[in-house]
Design a protein around this motif. Structure first.
Motif, PDB file in Angstrom:
ATOM      1  N   TYR A   1       0.820  -1.204   0.000  1.00  0.00           N
ATOM      2  CA  TYR A   1       0.000   0.000   0.000  1.00  0.00           C
ATOM      3  C   TYR A   1       0.860   1.263   0.000  1.00  0.00           C
ATOM      4  O   TYR A   1       0.455   2.302  -0.519  1.00  0.00           O
ATOM      5  N   ARG A   2       2.060   1.160   0.572  1.00  0.00           N
ATOM      6  CA  ARG A   2       2.952   2.321   0.666  1.00  0.00           C
ATOM      7  C   ARG A   2       4.001   2.361  -0.437  1.00  0.00           C
ATOM      8  O   ARG A   2       4.600   3.404  -0.683  1.00  0.00           O
ATOM      9  N   MET A   3       4.249   1.244  -1.077  1.00  0.00           N
ATOM     10  CA  MET A   3       5.345   1.155  -2.044  1.00  0.00           C
ATOM     11  C   MET A   3       4.798   0.786  -3.416  1.00  0.00           C
ATOM     12  O   MET A   3       3.913  -0.054  -3.531  1.00  0.00           O
ATOM     13  N   LYS A   4       5.330   1.399  -4.465  1.00  0.00           N
ATOM     14  CA  LYS A   4       4.882   1.113  -5.814  1.00  0.00           C
ATOM     15  C   LYS A   4       5.261  -0.312  -6.218  1.00  0.00           C
ATOM     16  O   LYS A   4       6.309  -0.829  -5.819  1.00  0.00           O
ATOM     17  N   PRO A   5       4.408  -0.984  -7.031  1.00  0.00           N
ATOM     18  CA  PRO A   5       4.732  -2.348  -7.480  1.00  0.00           C
ATOM     19  C   PRO A   5       6.078  -2.435  -8.186  1.00  0.00           C
ATOM     20  O   PRO A   5       6.813  -3.419  -8.004  1.00  0.00           O
ATOM     21  N   ALA A   6       6.435  -1.417  -8.986  1.00  0.00           N
ATOM     22  CA  ALA A   6       7.720  -1.450  -9.701  1.00  0.00           C
ATOM     23  C   ALA A   6       8.892  -1.498  -8.730  1.00  0.00           C
ATOM     24  O   ALA A   6       9.883  -2.216  -8.954  1.00  0.00           O
ATOM     25  N   THR A   7       8.790  -0.748  -7.631  1.00  0.00           N
ATOM     26  CA  THR A   7       9.855  -0.747  -6.626  1.00  0.00           C
ATOM     27  C   THR A   7       9.950  -2.099  -5.935  1.00  0.00           C
ATOM     28  O   THR A   7      11.054  -2.610  -5.683  1.00  0.00           O
ATOM     29  N   MET A   8       8.800  -2.710  -5.649  1.00  0.00           N
ATOM     30  CA  MET A   8       8.802  -4.014  -4.991  1.00  0.00           C
ATOM     31  C   MET A   8       9.424  -5.085  -5.879  1.00  0.00           C
ATOM     32  O   MET A   8      10.197  -5.930  -5.410  1.00  0.00           O
ATOM     33  N   VAL A   9       9.107  -5.049  -7.179  1.00  0.00           N
ATOM     34  CA  VAL A   9       9.702  -6.025  -8.094  1.00  0.00           C
ATOM     35  C   VAL A   9      11.217  -5.832  -8.180  1.00  0.00           C
ATOM     36  O   VAL A   9      11.979  -6.811  -8.195  1.00  0.00           O
ATOM     37  N   PHE A  10      11.661  -4.583  -8.223  1.00  0.00           N
ATOM     38  CA  PHE A  10      13.107  -4.310  -8.265  1.00  0.00           C
ATOM     39  C   PHE A  10      13.802  -4.886  -7.028  1.00  0.00           C
ATOM     40  O   PHE A  10      14.843  -5.553  -7.140  1.00  0.00           O
ATOM     41  N   ILE A  11      13.239  -4.646  -5.848  1.00  0.00           N
ATOM     42  CA  ILE A  11      13.828  -5.183  -4.608  1.00  0.00           C
ATOM     43  C   ILE A  11      13.852  -6.707  -4.655  1.00  0.00           C
ATOM     44  O   ILE A  11      14.837  -7.350  -4.255  1.00  0.00           O
ATOM     45  N   ASN A  12      12.783  -7.298  -5.178  1.00  0.00           N
ATOM     46  CA  ASN A  12      12.698  -8.760  -5.233  1.00  0.00           C
ATOM     47  C   ASN A  12      13.777  -9.365  -6.123  1.00  0.00           C
ATOM     48  O   ASN A  12      14.497 -10.290  -5.718  1.00  0.00           O
ATOM     49  N   VAL A  13      13.895  -8.877  -7.363  1.00  0.00           N
ATOM     50  CA  VAL A  13      14.840  -9.499  -8.295  1.00  0.00           C
ATOM     51  C   VAL A  13      16.282  -9.241  -7.876  1.00  0.00           C
ATOM     52  O   VAL A  13      17.147 -10.128  -8.020  1.00  0.00           O
TER      53      VAL A  13
END
Length: 504
Positions: free
Chosen positions: A361-373
């Motif tokens: 809810y606080r973080m953009k999906p693009a940022t979350m995917v970047f952190i994940n990969v």
């Protein structure tokens, strides 16, 4: 509450369908993880060779992929979607109940194929319906949806564990029957061709794994009941409609408009009666859907699918082969201790998906995917550097599960946001993830067989690098993708176009 009143109001308004879609994904998770630990007991039950019983894996995975491709067929209306979910969730309970009665490996493969089709339909329809309901607010609800997959996948091996056989599950006088199942469990993923290890054709079957399947059938039974209650509430049960008037097409749950939603949806004339973009794979491939589409439109679909091809493939190959890797040299972990690695992996996937619910809810999906990969890439690099450390194998397994946990829902939300909820992102991404999980598992198994257990981590590192590369390409094509101006007719045809700009 940690989300705003607008999202909270939409969630309260759609509480029953949201909980229902979450519950059917619990069925998906329950069914996806039970086969590995029970496979050798099922081998005893069917009195088959290991090479024969491993085809059950392929049967389930192939039909899961087929079900994912065909799932959009049942999504033309809300009634079709709910009826398909009801049939699929009920089929999973029936599969659990029938498996103990399958004493032939071909029959067992057919039953698991039915389970795979049901899982594929659940995967596609549930993702699509949540995206339709919440649209640009869907990221948080997709994270919760995939938490229930991890919870089901964590629960099913724990249910099965007390009923697994520790010694040969067919008693016979032959000395060939003295091999232990733990040793075979170690050999199964590492040596796929073990048909020379024969079970006695006759003897007393002593496995108790049937009880595990019957328990899982009972645990899953409330799920089709929940779907039926939603059907009944929406007056969509074929035999129980009575004299109630049918719902108007625009009154479908995903398009429901109530006071306070005027800022979220535009006029009724702008709302399509049937969503044209989120269709089954074959409908998506029709040429009429590509009229006026730019190169970046295709590039976003392809690169998004390739990211999930790699990350979901890593989930499948790591959970399937980490036990085999751990018990081999140089680590030589005790079998019972190594058995905790797959459970640890799924536990942290479940924990990561739970943490991702408020974070998304606080973080953009693009940022979350970047952190994940990036996290996946760094974890595999450290696993290679400290490849002789048992402690770091456990730490790395937990870290990998944590980073992989939210990749799929975050990628789905990110790609849908790029495409402004038009196109075929959900169908293409679900299909790509399914293919990756099936193909990379087979590929890594054959490489380990030929090159040794160390190649397990090397393969993971390569897949992580490819996932990061495809993500970088996706970001590049996102920058190139045209952002429609308000009031313009989008190309290709719009789905849930509300006249606002992209939130990415």
């Amino acid at each position: 509450m940690w989300w705003d009143e607008r999202v909270s109001a939409r969630f309260r308004r759609n509480l029953q369908p949201t909980l229902t879609y979450w519950s059917v994904f619990f069925s998906f998770g329950l069914c996806i993880a039970f086969l590995g630990p029970t496979l050798l007991d099922l081998r005893c039950q069917t009195r088959s060779s290991l090479s024969q019983i491993t085809w059950v894996f392929f049967s389930q995975q192939f039909c899961l992929l087929l079900g994912s491709c065909l799932g959009g067929v049942f999504k033309r209306t809300l009634a079709q979607s709910l009826l398909a979910l009801f049939a699929s969730s009920l089929a999973i309970s029936l599969v659990f109940a029938i498996i103990p009665l399958c004493h032939d490996v071909v029959l067992l493969a057919v039953v698991m194929a039915v389970a795979g089709l049901a899982m594929g339909c659940i995967d596609t329809i549930s993702n699509m319906q949540l995206v339709k309901i919440y649209q640009k607010d869907s990221a948080i609800f997709l994270q919760a949806l995939h938490f229930f997959v991890g919870f089901g996948a964590l629960l099913s091996p724990l249910i099965a564990d007390p009923f697994l056989s520790d010694t040969n599950c067919i008693l016979a006088n032959s000395t060939n029957a003295s091999s232990s199942l733990p040793q075979l469990r170690r050999a199964l993923p590492h040596h796929p061709n073990l048909s020379h290890l024969e079970l006695p054709p006759r003897g007393l079957l002593v496995t108790r794994v049937s009880y595990a399947f019957w328990i899982m059938a009972l645990i899953n039974l409330p799920v089709p009941i929940a779907v039926f209650l939603l059907l009944y509430k929406e007056r969509m049960v074929p035999c129980l409609n009575g004299s109630s008037p049918p719902l108007l097409p625009a009154d479908e749950l995903a398009l429901e408009t109530r006071p306070g939603d005027k800022d979220e949806l535009s006029t009724p004339a702008q709302r399509p009666h049937t969503p044209p973009g989120h269709e089954d794979l074959f409908s998506c491939c029709q040429s009429r859907n590509f009229q006026g589409a730019s190169f970046t439109y295709f590039a976003v679909h392809i690169t998004g699918a390739l990211v999930l091809f790699m990350t979901d493939g890593i989930v499948g190959e790591y959970s399937g082969f980490v036990y085999s890797y751990a018990v081999e040299e140089p680590l030589a972990v005790v079998h019972k201790v190594a058995g905790y690695l797959p459970s640890l992996f799924w536990a942290f996937i479940t924990l990561g998906r739970l943490i991702s619910i408020p974070v998304s809810y606080r973080m953009k999906p693009a940022t979350m995917v970047f952190i994940n990969v990036v996290g996946v890439l760094i974890t595999f690099l450290l696993l290679l550097i400290f490849s002789s450390s048992v402690v770091f194998l456990f730490v790395g397994t937990a870290s990998l599960g944590l980073f992989l946990s939210s990749t799929f829902p975050s990628m789905l939300a990110y790609t849908e946001d790029i495409l402004q909820y038009r196109g075929c992102a959900t169908t293409v991404l679900v299909t790509g993830a399914g293919i990756g999980e099936m193909v990379l598992q087979l590929l890594v198994g054959s490489i380990i067989h030929d090159r040794g257990s160390y190649s397990f981590l090397v393969c993971g590192m390569i897949f992580g690098c490819l996932a990061f590369t495809f993500y970088a390409l996706l970001v590049f094509f996102h920058r190139m993708y045209p952002n429609p101006s308000p009031g313009m007719e989008p190309q290709p045809r719009a789905l849930f176009w509300d006249g606002s700009e992209s939130s990415t």
